[in-house]
Design a protein around this motif. Sequence first.
Motif, PDB file in Angstrom:
ATOM      1  N   UNK A 197     -55.630   1.291  42.333  1.00 16.32           N
ATOM      2  CA  UNK A 197     -54.194   1.506  42.335  1.00 16.32           C
ATOM      3  C   UNK A 197     -53.620   0.640  41.218  1.00 16.32           C
ATOM      4  N   UNK A 198     -53.253   1.297  40.136  1.00 17.16           N
ATOM      5  CA  UNK A 198     -52.607   0.600  39.032  1.00 17.16           C
ATOM      6  C   UNK A 198     -51.110   0.574  39.300  1.00 17.16           C
ATOM      7  N   UNK A 199     -50.553  -0.613  39.359  1.00 19.47           N
ATOM      8  CA  UNK A 199     -49.135  -0.774  39.695  1.00 19.47           C
ATOM      9  C   UNK A 199     -48.413  -1.390  38.508  1.00 19.47           C
ATOM     10  N   UNK A 200     -47.505  -0.637  37.937  1.00 17.08           N
ATOM     11  CA  UNK A 200     -46.711  -1.097  36.787  1.00 17.08           C
ATOM     12  C   UNK A 200     -45.244  -1.194  37.170  1.00 17.08           C
ATOM     13  N   UNK A 230     -41.400  -6.522  37.042  1.00 17.79           N
ATOM     14  CA  UNK A 230     -41.676  -5.906  35.755  1.00 17.79           C
ATOM     15  C   UNK A 230     -43.128  -5.996  35.341  1.00 17.79           C
ATOM     16  N   UNK A 231     -43.875  -6.810  36.057  1.00 18.71           N
ATOM     17  CA  UNK A 231     -45.272  -6.985  35.738  1.00 18.71           C
ATOM     18  C   UNK A 231     -46.161  -5.914  36.324  1.00 18.71           C
ATOM     19  N   UNK A 232     -47.475  -6.102  36.155  1.00 15.09           N
ATOM     20  CA  UNK A 232     -48.464  -5.119  36.597  1.00 15.09           C
ATOM     21  C   UNK A 232     -49.585  -5.801  37.370  1.00 15.09           C
ATOM     22  N   UNK A 233     -50.165  -5.036  38.273  1.00 12.19           N
ATOM     23  CA  UNK A 233     -51.356  -5.460  39.011  1.00 12.19           C
ATOM     24  C   UNK A 233     -52.226  -4.233  39.228  1.00 12.19           C
ATOM     25  N   UNK A 234     -53.524  -4.457  39.353  1.00 15.23           N
ATOM     26  CA  UNK A 234     -54.420  -3.372  39.716  1.00 15.23           C
ATOM     27  C   UNK A 234     -55.224  -3.777  40.938  1.00 15.23           C
ATOM     28  N   UNK A 235     -55.170  -2.945  41.936  1.00 23.27           N
ATOM     29  CA  UNK A 235     -55.972  -3.139  43.144  1.00 23.27           C
ATOM     30  C   UNK A 235     -57.174  -2.214  43.094  1.00 23.27           C
ATOM     31  N   UNK A 236     -58.257  -2.647  43.702  1.00 20.41           N
ATOM     32  CA  UNK A 236     -59.422  -1.789  43.828  1.00 20.41           C
ATOM     33  C   UNK A 236     -59.938  -1.848  45.258  1.00 20.41           C
ATOM     34  N   UNK A 237     -60.677  -0.823  45.621  1.00 19.18           N
ATOM     35  CA  UNK A 237     -61.235  -0.726  46.976  1.00 19.18           C
ATOM     36  C   UNK A 237     -62.581  -0.035  46.889  1.00 19.18           C
ATOM     37  N   UNK A 238     -63.616  -0.727  47.305  1.00 11.96           N
ATOM     38  CA  UNK A 238     -64.949  -0.129  47.337  1.00 11.96           C
ATOM     39  C   UNK A 238     -65.177   0.522  48.695  1.00 11.96           C
ATOM     40  N   UNK A 239     -65.817   1.668  48.697  1.00 13.52           N
ATOM     41  CA  UNK A 239     -66.028   2.401  49.946  1.00 13.52           C
ATOM     42  C   UNK A 239     -67.465   2.872  50.042  1.00 13.52           C
TER      43      UNK A 239
END
Length: 123
Positions: free
Chosen positions: A78-81, A15-24
Amino acid sequence: QVQLVESVGGSVQAGGSLRLSCRYTYSITCMGWFRQAPGKERGGVAAISAGGGSTYYADSVKGRFTISRDNAKNTIYLQMNSLKPEDTAMYYCAADTYRSTRCSLAGTSYNYWGQGTQVTVSS
């Protein structure tokens, strides 16, 4: 040579959220997020066109995950809810340097990959 560097993942309760990021280091290209759980094949999660105007999602994450990019910062997110235990996997960002639109969710279309970051969702 394209370099992709992902942020650290994390652990969260269902039920929680995480945000991943990726620099390119290569901006004019389709970018995608993929994941692989233990004992399973790697699968596409989301993809985004070079300009960010088109996004593509796997059915399993539609309505819960959002992919976005900031080309000024050379970063995709990538916002994951509403995370579920079945979202637990190693997540990878990838670049398809042959395509800027009509991005694919097939891993075979992507020719550069990040090192992966672990996401764990507990019930």
